[in-house]
Scaffold this active site. Structure first.
Site, PDB file in Angstrom:
ATOM      1  N   LYS A  51       0.847  -1.203   0.000  1.00  0.00           N
ATOM      2  CA  LYS A  51       0.000   0.000   0.000  1.00  0.00           C
ATOM      3  C   LYS A  51       0.881   1.250   0.000  1.00  0.00           C
ATOM      4  CE  LYS A  51      -3.859  -2.436   2.026  1.00  0.00           C
ATOM      5  NZ  LYS A  51      -4.602  -2.858   3.200  1.00  0.00           N
ATOM      6  N   GLN A  95      -4.996  -1.538   9.272  1.00  0.00           N
ATOM      7  CA  GLN A  95      -4.844  -2.865   8.670  1.00  0.00           C
ATOM      8  C   GLN A  95      -5.516  -3.925   9.547  1.00  0.00           C
ATOM      9  OE1 GLN A  95      -3.397  -3.516   5.597  1.00  0.00           O
ATOM     10  NE2 GLN A  95      -4.197  -5.568   5.936  1.00  0.00           N
ATOM     11  N   ASP A 118     -10.966   2.748   3.261  1.00  0.00           N
ATOM     12  CA  ASP A 118     -11.300   1.330   3.083  1.00  0.00           C
ATOM     13  C   ASP A 118     -12.804   1.159   2.804  1.00  0.00           C
ATOM     14  OD1 ASP A 118      -9.295  -0.569   3.054  1.00  0.00           O
ATOM     15  OD2 ASP A 118      -9.064  -0.607   5.239  1.00  0.00           O
TER      16      ASP A 118
END
Ligand code: NAP
Length: 278
Positions: A51, A95, A118
């Site tokens: 990422k 995460q 997200d």
């Protein structure tokens, strides 16, 4: 049979984003993604690294918080509060999975929905349900891009989705509905799974079962999207679909690796850039 090349399509998207970021910079708009990892799960560490690499490639900033496994929920929430307040931070990503002593739902709900790249915050999920703008979960949004950029016509097609998780199956169903498919969602309690799948023009598999779907689940000429990622007993990466058994019965199919996987990060970058657009 035609392969849907997720690697190539994800590269195209990232290149488009890189160009967009350069233009936004000229207008004085800059994005910075904050990535928080708690503990040192090796798979999570690879995702976080990729990422950050993608941010660098498209030209947006990233800052990372690598917190120890025994970080308290309170500490994590206070970091999120601080990042929510900072105007230089435009996206926040925690995460997952988090260590067991931390309540994931509580953590996700604490992220400012306008920075929730997200697309997991209940406000963004709600926006998807009622058709308002908001961040969309990256993996299912990546599947839509794969279909569109491979010239798969979705309107009026029967899409069958195996899986109803909050991060893949459910948003996938809503997105396919938004694209005017007729949608059936299957799960572990579904009866006659094979028969239902055999009626799919587009079969999207996100069930977390290595090589589960074989040719008996496929209507001749269907489009098959495999979201699953596993390592088999020989340490080889495979999906939820038995690719070799299925491929000749499909018109288009995603491979694993190189299908849906690379799209997730590309769509994350899409969300990171959207956060700074008007
Ligand atoms: P998950 O939370 O474990 O959900 C799996 C879903 O499949 C559940 O809804 C479950 O039904 C259903 N299911 C399980 N066994 C079934 C069966 N025998 N028949 C019918 N339905 C069944 O998994 P997930 O997070 O959605 O992920 C799915 C897969 O995608 C995993 O392999 C994961 O590694 C992969 N994934 C890939 C990416 C990517 O970037 N490519 C991103 C996320 C996930 P119930 O609800 O009834 O339990």
């Amino acid at each position: 049979m035609e392969l849907i090349d997720g690697k190539k399509i994800s590269e195209e998207i990232k290149l488009e984003l890189k160009e967009k970021v350069a233009k936004l910079k000229e207008q004085g708009k800059e994005a910075t993604l904050a990535v928080i990892q708690v503990g040192q799960d090796p798979a999570s560490s690879i995702y976080v690294k990729n990422k950050k690499k993608a941010c660098e490639y498209i030209g947006v900033g990233s800052v990372s918080y690598e917190l120890s496994e025994n970080t308290t929920e309170e500490k994590l929430l206070s970091i999120i509060d601080e990042l929510n307040e900072r105007s230089d931070i435009t996206g926040i990503l925690v995460q997952l999975p988090l260590p067991k002593h931390i309540d994931e739902d509580k953590v996700i709900k604490r992220i400012d929905p306008k920075k929730d790249v997200d697309g997991f915050h209940v406000e963004n999920v709600g926006a998807l349900v009622v058709g308002e703008e908001g961040f969309v979960s990256c993996t299912p949004n990546g599947v839509i891009q794969l279909l569109k950029r491979s010239n798969v016509d979705i309107t009026g097609k029967h899409a069958v989705i195996i899986g109803r998780s909050n991060i893949v199956g459910k948003p996938m169903a809503l997105l396919m509905l938004r694209e005017n498919a007729t949608v059936t969602v299957c799960h572990s309690k579904t009866k006659n799974l094979k028969e239902i799948c055999k009626e799919a023009d587009i079969l999207i598999v996100a069930m977390g079962k290595p090589r589960f779907v074989d040719h008996e689940y496929i209507k001749e000429g269907a489009v098959v999207i495999d979201v699953g990622i596993h390592r088999d007993e020989n340490n080889k990466i495979c999906g939820d679909v038995n690719f070799d058994d299925v491929k000749e019965h499909t018109s288009k199919i995603t491979p694993v690796p190189g299908g849906v996987g690379p799209m997730t990060i590309a769509m994350l970058m899409y969300n990171v850039v959207s956060a700074i657009e008007d």
